[in-house]
Design a protein around this motif. Structure first.
Motif, PDB file in Angstrom:
ATOM      1  N   ILE A 169       1.033  -1.384   0.044  1.00  0.00           N
ATOM      2  CA  ILE A 169      -0.213  -0.044   0.308  1.00  0.00           C
ATOM      3  C   ILE A 169       0.843   1.371   0.316  1.00  0.00           C
ATOM      4  O   ILE A 169       0.655   2.287  -0.592  1.00  0.00           O
ATOM      5  CB  ILE A 169      -1.017   0.241   1.113  1.00  0.00           C
ATOM      6  N   PHE A 170       1.771   0.948   0.599  1.00  0.00           N
ATOM      7  CA  PHE A 170       3.087   2.510   0.647  1.00  0.00           C
ATOM      8  C   PHE A 170       3.580   2.720  -0.323  1.00  0.00           C
ATOM      9  O   PHE A 170       3.561   3.567  -1.216  1.00  0.00           O
ATOM     10  CB  PHE A 170       3.665   2.143   1.388  1.00  0.00           C
ATOM     11  N   VAL A 228      -1.164  -0.519 -13.593  1.00  0.00           N
ATOM     12  CA  VAL A 228       0.450  -0.793 -13.165  1.00  0.00           C
ATOM     13  C   VAL A 228       1.438  -0.212 -12.130  1.00  0.00           C
ATOM     14  O   VAL A 228       2.184  -0.607 -11.457  1.00  0.00           O
ATOM     15  CB  VAL A 228       1.410   0.716 -14.685  1.00  0.00           C
ATOM     16  N   ALA A 229       0.360   0.857 -11.591  1.00  0.00           N
ATOM     17  CA  ALA A 229       1.459   1.820 -10.049  1.00  0.00           C
ATOM     18  C   ALA A 229       1.189   0.713  -9.343  1.00  0.00           C
ATOM     19  O   ALA A 229       2.802  -0.173  -8.098  1.00  0.00           O
ATOM     20  CB  ALA A 229       0.691   2.886  -9.390  1.00  0.00           C
ATOM     21  N   GLU A 230       0.232  -0.444  -8.987  1.00  0.00           N
ATOM     22  CA  GLU A 230       0.001  -2.167  -7.801  1.00  0.00           C
ATOM     23  C   GLU A 230       0.852  -2.768  -8.580  1.00  0.00           C
ATOM     24  O   GLU A 230       1.290  -3.632  -7.606  1.00  0.00           O
ATOM     25  CB  GLU A 230      -1.683  -2.579  -8.416  1.00  0.00           C
ATOM     26  N   ASN A 247       1.638   5.378  -7.477  1.00  0.00           N
ATOM     27  CA  ASN A 247       1.106   6.613  -7.937  1.00  0.00           C
ATOM     28  C   ASN A 247       0.537   7.921  -6.900  1.00  0.00           C
ATOM     29  O   ASN A 247      -0.814   7.820  -6.067  1.00  0.00           O
ATOM     30  CB  ASN A 247      -0.117   5.852  -8.515  1.00  0.00           C
ATOM     31  N   PRO A 248       1.255   8.763  -6.484  1.00  0.00           N
ATOM     32  CA  PRO A 248       0.841   9.307  -5.044  1.00  0.00           C
ATOM     33  C   PRO A 248      -0.338  10.374  -5.666  1.00  0.00           C
ATOM     34  O   PRO A 248      -0.714  10.387  -4.881  1.00  0.00           O
ATOM     35  CB  PRO A 248       1.462  10.098  -5.376  1.00  0.00           C
ATOM     36  N   ALA A 249      -0.717  10.433  -6.937  1.00  0.00           N
ATOM     37  CA  ALA A 249      -2.135  11.007  -7.377  1.00  0.00           C
ATOM     38  C   ALA A 249      -3.483  10.744  -7.110  1.00  0.00           C
ATOM     39  O   ALA A 249      -3.927  10.832  -7.547  1.00  0.00           O
ATOM     40  CB  ALA A 249      -1.517  12.232  -8.618  1.00  0.00           C
ATOM     41  N   ARG A 250      -2.780   9.351  -7.046  1.00  0.00           N
ATOM     42  CA  ARG A 250      -4.112   8.501  -7.312  1.00  0.00           C
ATOM     43  C   ARG A 250      -4.931   8.232  -7.879  1.00  0.00           C
ATOM     44  O   ARG A 250      -6.462   8.047  -8.370  1.00  0.00           O
ATOM     45  CB  ARG A 250      -5.384   9.109  -5.573  1.00  0.00           C
ATOM     46  N   ASN A 251      -4.477   8.569  -9.261  1.00  0.00           N
ATOM     47  CA  ASN A 251      -4.877   8.354 -10.590  1.00  0.00           C
ATOM     48  C   ASN A 251      -5.167   7.437 -11.285  1.00  0.00           C
ATOM     49  O   ASN A 251      -4.609   5.771 -11.258  1.00  0.00           O
ATOM     50  CB  ASN A 251      -3.803   9.054 -12.281  1.00  0.00           C
TER      51      ASN A 251
END
Length: 478
Positions: free
Chosen positions: A42-43, A60-62, A50-54
């Motif tokens: 999660i961190f 891809v972030a996961e 994906n800090p912007a939660r796009n």
């Protein structure tokens, strides 16, 4: 007269004075490891990938987070082989545990200080993997070293408390650290496990005058690697009808060569274990990320996504006695003998079934739904049953099917099955994040892929297991 004296010695035996230090160290160390791991995927998504939660970048972030998490686990479970060699051949268990624990602490400190620097954060993960892995092969063996003939009858009780401390540390960590992360941020969430690891190191050091230390034995030539390499390099000397390893008997002890043969026989079973760990370890990464998209209300209390995994050790502790005293005896009684190979086969099937539940949950999420976390708890229940059947049985199988001289080797190879499984998942997620071959595994398709892969392994296991020769070395040695 001598027999009477032996009994009297046993009765006078007491618990080693080092036991409280070993158990305290293990509880704190496991808290530190499982605490940081509980929030890791999660961190990584929220802080780096994906800090912007796009929503367009989430898949891809996961995948990037899962790739790094599983590579971390793969490295951690490769290192026990290194730690075992360092302890047994060169430095002894005490020095390896103490000094590598300091590296372990530096790793935790690096995570807490560099929460905004991916490169330094990754370095911290490498240090933790090195530390946790190297001491893993030493700590449980160090428990056994503390006993002699006067108190060896107390060893099973101490090991019971030892494994209780492992589960206690992991349970409390997976409950508390997500709360700290949610309330106080990542610096404290990674800092607290670091404080616990420092405490673990301090506790271990405080017991330095209490430990019974077994000195290193030096480099052992009669081992699995040396014998295998020698046999492969001298295959030209193999006579017709002779086993390929028998050529090594010209240079090594016959008993040791026969032991290596037993190891390869066990490896024919272990070849099916990495896929289990590839799927099992996803409950601490992919399943946690899936939980962020579910209704986490349980009896009026809203769980944090990283807290759901706590049900696994709870289910596990409940299921172990149920399988041991009820399920196995029931099947044996009705004429279906629960051999180790049958248990492992059943466990592999249940692992696939748990992922069927996860895949169906993901289909609901992909369709815009927000399914209840109770469905994921059901998947955890099935996966815990699979763990009893595969993990516990596998450890028992490795011990009984290998001679005394090769039991440490089998333990190291068992850890390597965890590493191989996680490395495979890391590579799959790396391919997804880089738009490679596995990029087609989006949403529920990802989990269905693992269901299909496991079922292929189950069918292959059914075909192969009937030809695997079993030989218990416990009976012969007794």
């Amino acid at each position: 007269m001598e027999a009477t004296q032996t009994v009297e010695v046993k009765k006078k035996g007491s618990y080693p004075k080092s036991v409280p230090y070993i158990i305290g160290n293990e509880a704190a160390e496991r808290f530190s490891f499982y605490g940081m791991r509980s929030i890791l995927p999660i961190f990584l998504v929220n802080q780096f990938f994906n800090p912007a939660r796009n929503p367009a970048l989430q898949t891809v972030a996961e995948a990037q987070a899962n790739e790094q998490t599983h590579f971390f686990v793969a490295l951690a479970y490769t290192m026990p082989l290194v730690g075992g060699i360092l302890a047994d051949w060169f430095f002894g268990k005490y020095k390896v545990i103490l000094y590598i624990s300091l590296i372990y602490c530096i790793g935790h400190l690096t995570l807490a200080l560099y929460e905004n620097d991916l490169q330094m954060f990754t370095l911290g993960l490498v240090l933790i993997a090195f530390g946790a892995g190297c001491i893993k092969s030493c700590v449980s063996a160090n428990v056994g070293d503390q006993f002699d003939e006067s108190n060896q009858h107390l060893m099973s009780k101490v090991y019971g408390w030892f494994y209780f401390s492992i589960n206690s540390g992991s349970v409390f960590a997976t409950i508390l650290i997500p709360v700290i992360y949610n309330s106080y941020g990542p610096a404290w969430a990674f800092g607290v496990p670091g404080i616990l690891m420092a405490l673990a190191t301090l506790i271990f050091w405080l017991g330095r005058r209490k430990y019974r230390r077994v000195p290193p034995a030096g480099i052992q030539r009669n081992n699995f690697v040396f014998i295998s390499v020698y046999a492969l390099m001298n295959l030209g000397k193999k006579r017709k009808g002779q086993h390929w390893l028998d050529v090594a008997k010209a240079e090594y002890k016959e008993e040791s060569v026969d032991g290596v043969k037993a190891v390869y026989n066990v490896l024919s079973v272990f070849a099916f274990i990495p896929i289990f760990w590839a799927m099992w370890d996803q409950n601490l990464s992919e399943w946690v990320l899936q939980a962020t998209k579910m209704d986490l209300n349980v009896f009026g209390y809203t769980l944090l996504p990283a807290q759901v995994q706590t049900v696994n050790p709870a289910f596990l502790l409940t299921m172990i006695p149920i399988f041991t005293y009820l399920i196995y005896p029931f099947f044996d009684k009705i004429g279906i003998k629960t051999t180790p190979l049958r248990r492992i086969g059943a466990g592999l099937f249940l692992t696939a079934l748990s992922f069927v539940v996860i895949a169906l949950i993901q289909e609901s999420i992909d369709a815009g739904g927000r399914p209840s976390v109770w469905w994921q708890i059901l998947a955890y229940f099935i996966l815990s049953a699979a763990e009893v059947l595969v993990s516990i049985t596998g450890l028992e199988y490795a011990y009984t099917q290998s001679p005394k001289a090769m039991k440490s080797t089998m333990s190291a190879i068992w850890f390597l099955t965890v590493a191989v499984g996680n490395l495979f998942v890391s590579l799959v997620n790396g391919s997804i994040s880089n738009k490679g071959f596995f990029a087609q595994l989006e949403g529920a398709t990802y989990f269905w892929f693992f269901v299909g892969l496991m079922m292929a392994f189950v069918l292959l296991f059914v075909l192969v297991s009937g030809r695997i020769k079993e030989r218990s070395y416990i009976v012969r040695e007794e």
